[in-house]
Design a protein around this motif. Structure first.
Motif, PDB file in Angstrom:
ATOM      1  N   ARG A  13     -25.948  27.058 -10.917  1.00 47.23           N
ATOM      2  CA  ARG A  13     -26.303  27.993  -9.763  1.00 47.23           C
ATOM      3  C   ARG A  13     -27.059  27.017  -8.767  1.00 47.23           C
ATOM      4  O   ARG A  13     -27.421  25.787  -9.008  1.00 47.23           O
ATOM      5  N   HIS A  14     -26.683  27.411  -7.515  1.00 48.93           N
ATOM      6  CA  HIS A  14     -27.444  27.029  -6.444  1.00 48.93           C
ATOM      7  C   HIS A  14     -27.700  28.114  -5.563  1.00 48.93           C
ATOM      8  O   HIS A  14     -26.984  28.637  -4.841  1.00 48.93           O
ATOM      9  N   ALA A  15     -28.962  28.227  -5.254  1.00 49.62           N
ATOM     10  CA  ALA A  15     -29.399  29.693  -4.493  1.00 49.62           C
ATOM     11  C   ALA A  15     -29.529  29.119  -2.967  1.00 49.62           C
ATOM     12  O   ALA A  15     -30.614  28.666  -2.541  1.00 49.62           O
ATOM     13  N   SER A  16     -28.620  28.895  -2.309  1.00 46.80           N
ATOM     14  CA  SER A  16     -28.599  28.524  -1.212  1.00 46.80           C
ATOM     15  C   SER A  16     -29.127  29.654  -0.180  1.00 46.80           C
ATOM     16  O   SER A  16     -28.840  30.755  -0.147  1.00 46.80           O
ATOM     17  N   GLY A  17     -29.694  28.901   0.816  1.00 45.69           N
ATOM     18  CA  GLY A  17     -30.508  29.826   1.823  1.00 45.69           C
ATOM     19  C   GLY A  17     -29.545  29.789   3.038  1.00 45.69           C
ATOM     20  O   GLY A  17     -28.741  29.032   3.145  1.00 45.69           O
ATOM     21  N   ARG A  18     -29.913  30.640   4.027  1.00 46.78           N
ATOM     22  CA  ARG A  18     -29.341  30.815   5.090  1.00 46.78           C
ATOM     23  C   ARG A  18     -29.781  29.981   6.506  1.00 46.78           C
ATOM     24  O   ARG A  18     -28.999  29.726   7.395  1.00 46.78           O
ATOM     25  N   SER A  19     -30.808  29.229   6.253  1.00 50.99           N
ATOM     26  CA  SER A  19     -31.456  28.310   7.097  1.00 50.99           C
ATOM     27  C   SER A  19     -31.036  26.960   7.085  1.00 50.99           C
ATOM     28  O   SER A  19     -30.794  26.452   5.648  1.00 50.99           O
ATOM     29  N   ALA A  20     -30.786  26.049   8.168  1.00 50.42           N
ATOM     30  CA  ALA A  20     -30.394  24.711   7.893  1.00 50.42           C
ATOM     31  C   ALA A  20     -31.391  23.908   7.301  1.00 50.42           C
ATOM     32  O   ALA A  20     -31.308  22.879   6.547  1.00 50.42           O
ATOM     33  N   GLU A 138     -43.767  27.797   9.372  1.00 48.56           N
ATOM     34  CA  GLU A 138     -42.501  28.115   9.646  1.00 48.56           C
ATOM     35  C   GLU A 138     -41.908  28.668   8.428  1.00 48.56           C
ATOM     36  O   GLU A 138     -41.023  29.699   8.430  1.00 48.56           O
ATOM     37  N   GLN A 139     -42.011  27.988   7.332  1.00 52.06           N
ATOM     38  CA  GLN A 139     -41.368  28.096   6.233  1.00 52.06           C
ATOM     39  C   GLN A 139     -41.930  29.540   5.630  1.00 52.06           C
ATOM     40  O   GLN A 139     -41.090  30.067   4.895  1.00 52.06           O
ATOM     41  N   VAL A 140     -43.169  29.835   5.874  1.00 48.36           N
ATOM     42  CA  VAL A 140     -43.664  31.075   5.091  1.00 48.36           C
ATOM     43  C   VAL A 140     -43.162  32.382   6.029  1.00 48.36           C
ATOM     44  O   VAL A 140     -42.694  33.128   5.351  1.00 48.36           O
ATOM     45  N   LYS A 141     -43.110  32.042   7.481  1.00 51.89           N
ATOM     46  CA  LYS A 141     -42.494  33.095   8.334  1.00 51.89           C
ATOM     47  C   LYS A 141     -41.176  33.472   7.942  1.00 51.89           C
ATOM     48  O   LYS A 141     -40.797  34.521   8.013  1.00 51.89           O
ATOM     49  N   GLU A 142     -40.347  32.486   7.551  1.00 54.70           N
ATOM     50  CA  GLU A 142     -39.299  32.597   7.250  1.00 54.70           C
ATOM     51  C   GLU A 142     -38.906  33.584   6.234  1.00 54.70           C
ATOM     52  O   GLU A 142     -38.067  34.652   6.196  1.00 54.70           O
ATOM     53  N   VAL A 143     -39.679  33.198   5.177  1.00 53.57           N
ATOM     54  CA  VAL A 143     -39.436  34.003   3.892  1.00 53.57           C
ATOM     55  C   VAL A 143     -39.934  35.556   4.376  1.00 53.57           C
ATOM     56  O   VAL A 143     -39.386  36.505   3.731  1.00 53.57           O
ATOM     57  N   LEU A 144     -40.948  35.564   4.834  1.00 55.45           N
ATOM     58  CA  LEU A 144     -41.553  37.206   5.304  1.00 55.45           C
ATOM     59  C   LEU A 144     -40.364  37.777   6.175  1.00 55.45           C
ATOM     60  O   LEU A 144     -40.359  39.127   5.781  1.00 55.45           O
ATOM     61  N   ASP A 145     -39.723  37.140   6.905  1.00 48.81           N
ATOM     62  CA  ASP A 145     -38.790  37.714   7.736  1.00 48.81           C
ATOM     63  C   ASP A 145     -37.567  38.214   6.761  1.00 48.81           C
ATOM     64  O   ASP A 145     -37.008  39.422   7.077  1.00 48.81           O
ATOM     65  N   LYS A 146     -37.029  37.371   6.001  1.00 47.48           N
ATOM     66  CA  LYS A 146     -36.031  37.609   5.127  1.00 47.48           C
ATOM     67  C   LYS A 146     -36.311  38.859   3.808  1.00 47.48           C
ATOM     68  O   LYS A 146     -35.533  39.744   3.679  1.00 47.48           O
ATOM     69  N   PHE A 147     -37.643  38.733   3.552  1.00 48.81           N
ATOM     70  CA  PHE A 147     -38.035  39.616   2.569  1.00 48.81           C
ATOM     71  C   PHE A 147     -38.398  40.960   2.824  1.00 48.81           C
ATOM     72  O   PHE A 147     -38.332  42.001   2.080  1.00 48.81           O
ATOM     73  N   GLY A 148     -38.760  41.099   4.197  1.00 50.02           N
ATOM     74  CA  GLY A 148     -39.483  42.343   4.518  1.00 50.02           C
ATOM     75  C   GLY A 148     -38.416  43.543   4.383  1.00 50.02           C
ATOM     76  O   GLY A 148     -38.608  44.478   4.083  1.00 50.02           O
ATOM     77  N   GLU A 163     -44.565  31.235  -3.297  1.00 50.49           N
ATOM     78  CA  GLU A 163     -44.790  29.486  -3.471  1.00 50.49           C
ATOM     79  C   GLU A 163     -43.277  29.033  -2.913  1.00 50.49           C
ATOM     80  O   GLU A 163     -42.395  29.145  -3.150  1.00 50.49           O
ATOM     81  N   ILE A 164     -43.645  27.984  -1.853  1.00 53.52           N
ATOM     82  CA  ILE A 164     -42.587  26.930  -1.209  1.00 53.52           C
ATOM     83  C   ILE A 164     -42.921  25.753  -1.529  1.00 53.52           C
ATOM     84  O   ILE A 164     -43.830  25.246  -1.021  1.00 53.52           O
ATOM     85  N   ARG A 165     -42.081  24.993  -1.753  1.00 52.91           N
ATOM     86  CA  ARG A 165     -42.308  23.427  -1.904  1.00 52.91           C
ATOM     87  C   ARG A 165     -41.380  22.797  -0.683  1.00 52.91           C
ATOM     88  O   ARG A 165     -40.264  23.407  -0.357  1.00 52.91           O
ATOM     89  N   VAL A 166     -42.101  21.915  -0.194  1.00 56.44           N
ATOM     90  CA  VAL A 166     -41.632  21.459   1.133  1.00 56.44           C
ATOM     91  C   VAL A 166     -41.404  19.823   0.866  1.00 56.44           C
ATOM     92  O   VAL A 166     -42.175  19.169   0.433  1.00 56.44           O
ATOM     93  N   LYS A 167     -40.087  19.569   1.285  1.00 55.01           N
ATOM     94  CA  LYS A 167     -39.627  18.120   1.133  1.00 55.01           C
ATOM     95  C   LYS A 167     -38.933  17.677   2.432  1.00 55.01           C
ATOM     96  O   LYS A 167     -37.903  18.025   2.701  1.00 55.01           O
ATOM     97  N   GLY A 168     -39.622  16.796   3.285  1.00 52.37           N
ATOM     98  CA  GLY A 168     -39.100  16.416   4.493  1.00 52.37           C
ATOM     99  C   GLY A 168     -38.709  17.549   5.337  1.00 52.37           C
ATOM    100  O   GLY A 168     -39.843  18.388   5.660  1.00 52.37           O
ATOM    101  N   ASP A 169     -37.624  17.514   5.852  1.00 51.59           N
ATOM    102  CA  ASP A 169     -37.357  18.900   6.745  1.00 51.59           C
ATOM    103  C   ASP A 169     -37.019  20.132   6.149  1.00 51.59           C
ATOM    104  O   ASP A 169     -36.437  20.856   6.748  1.00 51.59           O
ATOM    105  N   LYS A 170     -36.834  19.916   4.819  1.00 48.19           N
ATOM    106  CA  LYS A 170     -36.402  20.977   3.990  1.00 48.19           C
ATOM    107  C   LYS A 170     -37.572  21.556   3.321  1.00 48.19           C
ATOM    108  O   LYS A 170     -38.500  21.122   2.784  1.00 48.19           O
ATOM    109  N   SER A 171     -37.217  23.230   2.892  1.00 52.14           N
ATOM    110  CA  SER A 171     -38.177  23.809   2.004  1.00 52.14           C
ATOM    111  C   SER A 171     -37.539  24.766   1.025  1.00 52.14           C
ATOM    112  O   SER A 171     -36.322  25.288   1.354  1.00 52.14           O
ATOM    113  N   TYR A 172     -38.018  24.816  -0.085  1.00 55.41           N
ATOM    114  CA  TYR A 172     -37.606  25.588  -1.135  1.00 55.41           C
ATOM    115  C   TYR A 172     -38.547  26.633  -1.685  1.00 55.41           C
ATOM    116  O   TYR A 172     -39.664  26.339  -2.107  1.00 55.41           O
ATOM    117  N   PHE A 173     -38.001  27.869  -1.497  1.00 54.39           N
ATOM    118  CA  PHE A 173     -38.677  29.024  -1.885  1.00 54.39           C
ATOM    119  C   PHE A 173     -38.478  29.178  -3.204  1.00 54.39           C
ATOM    120  O   PHE A 173     -37.412  29.696  -3.984  1.00 54.39           O
TER     121      PHE A 173
END
Length: 312
Positions: A13-20, A138-148, A163-173
């Protein structure tokens, strides 16, 4: 939840997000303990979760076969007759030291303005700050927007943490928590002046804005040597009754009685402190720890690492 997947199934599986900038972590679904044994035999540095029966297994780190293969024997015994039906989710490890957290409430898809942003050292320590929703990363706000909108469709009225892990310019919910988590429930209890209103009126569909009494909160886990076959008793000093949060216990003649539990280990709860600066919060926590009753230990060693992570 995998009713069409038979024992022995392994699916990628690869749970792809909609954000770059956000993507889902790579994972594989493994059905049954026998298939899990074969799958993990040559694997290293994995994270194992289950979904449908979440309370049966905490998120677990798998280092390698030599170190951790006894876990599989334990799970086979624990799950008994259904051991070949459980869907295990085996994730790749995300190599990063930064894990963001947000703890809030959701009422029919609506979020309050005041929230808690926290950093956790798993099952050891927690440090958080009260922040406005618009000031969140911004990583938190994106999850709030998507899940609301998703939670609104379910009529969801409850606590919500992420919980969101941040690596470089990418984040993983990596984890939604649709309940009151430990931590930071103790922090919520002390930071929000109107917590009872938030819960009571929120259950009726009314969003109540949390009213903070301080800007920061810190928690550390408490432990006590407890006999797995006998009840334990703890006398909590009056000055600590607000701050010492002991779980799974009852009060008898002014003292806390903790029932035996062979799976709990030595952890009995959390100590929480609040303050208007990070320094004041830590000093308050240290002063409270000095008042602990005999036999109870506060594990503050995780907090320096958390503060360094926050500064980074």
């Amino acid at each position: 939840h995998g009713q069409s997947e038979r024992p022995g199934t392994v699916r990628s599986r690869h749970a792809s997000g909609r954000s770059a900038h956000r993507t889902g972590p790579v994972y594989e679904v493994v059905v049954g303990i026998t298939a899990l044994r074969e799958h993990l035999r040559d694997k290293e540095d994995k994270i194992i979760k289950i979904s449908k029966y979440r309370g049966s297994l905490e998120t677990c780190k798998w280092s390698n076969w030599t170190q951790d293969n006894d876990l599989l024997d334990e799970w086979a015994l624990q799950f008994g007759a259904v051991k070949e039906l459980v869907r295990f989710l085996v994730f790749d490890k995300i190599e990063t030291d930064i894990e963001l957290g947000c703890d809030t409430f959701c009422v029919d898809g609506r979020w309050p303005d005041n929230m808690i942003q926290g950093y956790e050292n798993k099952d050891q320590g927690f440090f958080s700050a009260v922040r406005k929703r618009g000031e969140m990363p911004e990583q938190v706000k994106e999850v709030l927007d998507k899940f609301g909108s998703e939670l609104a469709a379910y009529g969801y009225r409850n606590s919500f943490s992420m919980e969101i892990r941040v690596k470089g310019d990418k984040s993983y919910f990596i984890d939604p928590c649709c309940r009151f988590p430990m931590p930071p429930t103790s922090s919520k209890m002390e930071l929000w002046r109107n917590l009872t209103d938030i819960i009571w009126r929120g259950a009726q569909g009314e969003m109540v804005e949390p009213e903070p009494v301080a800007k920061f909160a810190a928690e550390c886990v408490l432990s006590m040597k407890v006999d797995k076959d006998r009840w334990a008793t703890v006398e909590v000093p009056d000055k600590l009754k607000q701050w010492m949060k002991v779980f799974n216990c009852c009060q008898v003649d002014g003292a806390l009685s903790i029932p035996p539990n062979e799976f709990r280990g030595s952890e009995i709860g959390w100590m929480v402190a609040i303050g208007d600066t990070m320094e004041e919060t830590i000093e308050n926590l240290k002063a409270q720890v000095e008042l602990l009753p005999p036999g109870v230990t506060a594990h503050m060693e995780a907090l320096p690492g958390l503060i360094a992570e926050i500064q980074e």
